[in-house]
Design a protein around this motif. Sequence first.
Motif, PDB file in Angstrom:
ATOM      1  N   HIS A   9       5.219 -18.035  -6.762  1.00  0.00           N
ATOM      2  CA  HIS A   9       6.074 -17.050  -6.526  1.00  0.00           C
ATOM      3  C   HIS A   9       6.627 -16.682  -7.809  1.00  0.00           C
ATOM      4  N   PRO A  39       5.330 -11.917  -4.933  1.00  0.00           N
ATOM      5  CA  PRO A  39       5.910 -11.702  -3.767  1.00  0.00           C
ATOM      6  C   PRO A  39       6.603 -11.142  -3.438  1.00  0.00           C
ATOM      7  N   GLY A  65       5.360  -8.081   2.394  1.00  0.00           N
ATOM      8  CA  GLY A  65       6.423  -8.494   3.588  1.00  0.00           C
ATOM      9  C   GLY A  65       7.837  -7.698   3.109  1.00  0.00           C
ATOM     10  N   HIS A  67      11.520  -9.114   2.364  1.00  0.00           N
ATOM     11  CA  HIS A  67      12.490 -10.083   1.881  1.00  0.00           C
ATOM     12  C   HIS A  67      13.362  -9.993   3.072  1.00  0.00           C
ATOM     13  N   GLY A  95       4.575 -12.187   2.776  1.00  0.00           N
ATOM     14  CA  GLY A  95       5.912 -12.947   1.838  1.00  0.00           C
ATOM     15  C   GLY A  95       6.409 -11.945   1.328  1.00  0.00           C
ATOM     16  N   GLU A  96       7.058 -11.669   0.129  1.00  0.00           N
ATOM     17  CA  GLU A  96       8.444 -13.268   0.916  1.00  0.00           C
ATOM     18  C   GLU A  96       9.067 -12.424   1.910  1.00  0.00           C
ATOM     19  N   ILE A 129       1.423 -17.466   5.728  1.00  0.00           N
ATOM     20  CA  ILE A 129       2.940 -16.447   4.552  1.00  0.00           C
ATOM     21  C   ILE A 129       3.774 -17.726   4.074  1.00  0.00           C
ATOM     22  N   ASP A 130       4.524 -16.301   3.283  1.00  0.00           N
ATOM     23  CA  ASP A 130       5.410 -17.619   2.221  1.00  0.00           C
ATOM     24  C   ASP A 130       6.400 -17.416   2.479  1.00  0.00           C
ATOM     25  N   ILE A 131       7.715 -17.958   2.744  1.00  0.00           N
ATOM     26  CA  ILE A 131       8.568 -18.304   3.263  1.00  0.00           C
ATOM     27  C   ILE A 131      10.361 -18.491   2.478  1.00  0.00           C
ATOM     28  N   HIS A 132      11.441 -17.692   2.665  1.00  0.00           N
ATOM     29  CA  HIS A 132      12.289 -18.021   1.844  1.00  0.00           C
ATOM     30  C   HIS A 132      13.289 -18.172   3.403  1.00  0.00           C
ATOM     31  N   GLY A 154       1.004 -22.310   5.495  1.00  0.00           N
ATOM     32  CA  GLY A 154       2.004 -21.324   4.029  1.00  0.00           C
ATOM     33  C   GLY A 154       2.754 -22.195   3.195  1.00  0.00           C
ATOM     34  N   HIS A 157       8.741 -21.687  -0.506  1.00  0.00           N
ATOM     35  CA  HIS A 157       8.518 -21.237  -1.236  1.00  0.00           C
ATOM     36  C   HIS A 157      10.696 -22.240  -1.483  1.00  0.00           C
TER      37      HIS A 157
END
Length: 256
Positions: A9, A39, A65, A67, A95-96, A129-132, A154, A157
């Motif tokens: 990331h 991301p 994605g 944010h 993501g993110e 998926i890259d999660i915030h 995923g 992050h």
Amino acid sequence: MNLSIIETHAHIYDEVFAEDRAIMLEKAFSEGVSEIWMPNCASETIEGMMALAEQYPTKCLPMMGLHPCYVKEDFEKELYIVEEWLNKYKFLAIGEIGMDLYWDKTFQKQQEEAFLTQCQLAKKHNLWIDIHSRNAFWETVELIEKNADPNLKGIFHCFSGDLADAQKAIELGFLLGIGGVVTFKNGGLDKILPHISLENIVLETDAPYLAPVPYRGKRNEPAYLTIIAQKVADTMEVSVEQVIEQTTLNAKSLRY
Ligand SMILES: [Zn+2]
């Protein structure tokens, strides 16, 4: 060190790198960073990100994605752009995406909707998926459970919850993204890492944000991943080689 590190990331397209981006990236590559995962934030960051993807096609890999901090009145238009890109380019991940209730709760409902829509896009395009999630861990968990897709996987992050949060994320099948916070005195990760397995984490910087000590407060960059890996090794009482080897395998398990 001959091991390859995956940076999961980093916003290397950010304008703070405008002056020395190529040098900054070469420094990371010479430190053993083999891939840098990028991301996206919103439509305005796509151009810079895709330029890097084109310039370093095997090393700088883009996600697509919206944010949560960029979810405003026009979020549907933004999601449409995300979808358009997903239809014409093979991205690494979605993501993110996620929930951020730290600065502003004005668009909480829209954030939820944007997150759920993008989880559906992940399913459709067979991506992770890259999660915030900031000040919104359990809200995010609820949405993931509501989405009810056992195949959804995923990274959480920049993970910064407590042990119960970590265990929940792992139970859901997610990896924890560990970054510079691990070097902060009151970061809290020292209370979690000894109780979880090396198989549950990946490394990241979140550059240009959250630089590890001794660069705390300054510009962060992927070359500092070695500092993060060393601190994780010390905290988990394993060798830095083990940390790098396992986190690289974990990261690859998402991709391949
Ligand atoms: Zn980020």
